[in-house]
Design a protein around this motif. Structure first.
Motif, PDB file in Angstrom:
ATOM      1  N   GLY A  20      34.118   9.654  23.894  1.00 36.63           N
ATOM      2  CA  GLY A  20      34.174  11.061  23.113  1.00 36.63           C
ATOM      3  C   GLY A  20      32.849  11.024  21.380  1.00 36.63           C
ATOM      4  N   TYR A  21      33.836   9.701  20.999  1.00 41.73           N
ATOM      5  CA  TYR A  21      32.618   9.814  19.163  1.00 41.73           C
ATOM      6  C   TYR A  21      30.803   9.037  19.458  1.00 41.73           C
ATOM      7  CZ  TYR A  21      36.539  10.444  16.719  1.00 41.73           C
ATOM      8  OH  TYR A  21      38.183  11.094  16.047  1.00 41.73           O
ATOM      9  N   PHE A  22      31.567   8.694  20.651  1.00 40.02           N
ATOM     10  CA  PHE A  22      29.486   7.918  20.982  1.00 40.02           C
ATOM     11  C   PHE A  22      28.683   9.208  21.704  1.00 40.02           C
ATOM     12  CE2 PHE A  22      32.007   3.853  21.795  1.00 40.02           C
ATOM     13  CZ  PHE A  22      32.266   2.936  20.302  1.00 40.02           C
ATOM     14  N   LEU A  23      29.354  10.032  22.207  1.00 42.67           N
ATOM     15  CA  LEU A  23      28.305  11.179  23.092  1.00 42.67           C
ATOM     16  C   LEU A  23      27.934  11.676  21.839  1.00 42.67           C
ATOM     17  CD1 LEU A  23      30.527  12.079  26.053  1.00 42.67           C
ATOM     18  CD2 LEU A  23      28.154  10.755  26.209  1.00 42.67           C
ATOM     19  N   VAL A  27      24.467  13.052  20.383  1.00 43.71           N
ATOM     20  CA  VAL A  27      23.825  14.364  19.896  1.00 43.71           C
ATOM     21  C   VAL A  27      23.461  14.257  18.744  1.00 43.71           C
ATOM     22  CG1 VAL A  27      24.358  16.579  20.550  1.00 43.71           C
ATOM     23  CG2 VAL A  27      25.321  15.320  22.039  1.00 43.71           C
ATOM     24  N   CYS A  28      23.717  14.265  17.328  1.00 43.25           N
ATOM     25  CA  CYS A  28      23.705  14.061  16.706  1.00 43.25           C
ATOM     26  C   CYS A  28      23.003  13.451  16.094  1.00 43.25           C
ATOM     27  CB  CYS A  28      24.868  13.672  15.695  1.00 43.25           C
ATOM     28  SG  CYS A  28      26.183  14.997  15.460  1.00 43.25           S
ATOM     29  N   ILE A  35      21.120  13.181  11.984  1.00 55.77           N
ATOM     30  CA  ILE A  35      21.871  11.786  12.518  1.00 55.77           C
ATOM     31  C   ILE A  35      22.731  11.489  11.043  1.00 55.77           C
ATOM     32  CG2 ILE A  35      21.099   9.769  11.390  1.00 55.77           C
ATOM     33  CD1 ILE A  35      18.081  10.440  12.750  1.00 55.77           C
ATOM     34  N   PRO A  36      23.153  11.217   9.388  1.00 52.58           N
ATOM     35  CA  PRO A  36      23.814  10.773   8.861  1.00 52.58           C
ATOM     36  C   PRO A  36      25.707  11.301   9.845  1.00 52.58           C
ATOM     37  CG  PRO A  36      22.990  12.034   7.923  1.00 52.58           C
ATOM     38  CD  PRO A  36      22.204  12.471   8.756  1.00 52.58           C
ATOM     39  N   PHE A  37      25.533  12.918  10.405  1.00 56.91           N
ATOM     40  CA  PHE A  37      26.621  12.592  10.917  1.00 56.91           C
ATOM     41  C   PHE A  37      26.466  11.622  12.160  1.00 56.91           C
ATOM     42  CE2 PHE A  37      25.421  17.392   9.410  1.00 56.91           C
ATOM     43  CZ  PHE A  37      26.313  17.346   9.014  1.00 56.91           C
ATOM     44  N   ALA A  41      29.642   9.392  13.370  1.00 59.40           N
ATOM     45  CA  ALA A  41      30.625   8.757  14.578  1.00 59.40           C
ATOM     46  C   ALA A  41      30.647   7.779  14.978  1.00 59.40           C
ATOM     47  CB  ALA A  41      29.542  10.438  15.320  1.00 59.40           C
ATOM     48  N   PHE A  42      29.934   7.583  15.031  1.00 58.15           N
ATOM     49  CA  PHE A  42      29.554   6.305  15.846  1.00 58.15           C
ATOM     50  C   PHE A  42      30.372   5.234  14.900  1.00 58.15           C
ATOM     51  CE2 PHE A  42      24.338   6.532  17.168  1.00 58.15           C
ATOM     52  CZ  PHE A  42      25.001   6.564  17.959  1.00 58.15           C
TER      53      PHE A  42
END
Length: 139
Positions: A20-23, A27-28, A35-37, A41-42
């Motif tokens: 879920g975080y990687f998806l 997207v971000c 990109i900072p989001f 998330a990664f």
């Protein structure tokens, strides 16, 4: 003990939450301005994959940009990821063996809601509530 808990965590909850975080990170990163989001998330996805032995500390000097970014993150992805942690945590707490894993899920809720301005560090580097930076050695 941390390794054993991390392996059980990976099978029962970590892999699904990390996906879920990687998806969310992909997207971000596709939307260039966020990109900072995606990077956050990664980072949290890697933490959600292997959480035992690590802890989250807040950076007091994160600034206003992090606060504004956290509000945007909260609306776009944070609520959904936090709900995933809460539901998974409740389901894991239904069994005695799953209680430590459920508690680890609940530990991830604050960082899933407000990821910017948070650092993930080794638990050995956290003394009480204060973050203790390891001294750098010169070679």
């Amino acid at each position: 003990m941390n390794t054993l808990l991390n392996i059980i965590w990976l099978v029962l909850a970590g892999l699904w939450m990390a996906i879920g975080y990687f998806l969310a990170g992909i997207v971000c990163c596709i939307l260039i301005i966020t990109i900072p989001f995606g990077i956050a998330a990664f980072r949290i996805g890697a933490y959600a994959l292997w959480p035992f032995g690590r802890s989250v500390v807040r950076d007091p000097g994160a600034g206003v940009a992090s606060a504004i970014g956290n509000v945007i993150w909260l609306i776009v992805a944070g609520i959904w990821l936090a709900l995933g942690h809460i539901v998974t945590g409740v389901l894991l707490c239904l069994t005695i063996i799953g209680i430590p894993l459920g508690l680890a899920n609940f530990k991830l809720v604050p960082v899933s809601l407000l990821p910017l301005g948070a650092r993930i560090v080794d638990t050995r580097m956290v003394a009480g509530n204060a973050y203790v930076a390891m001294p750098q050695t010169r070679r």
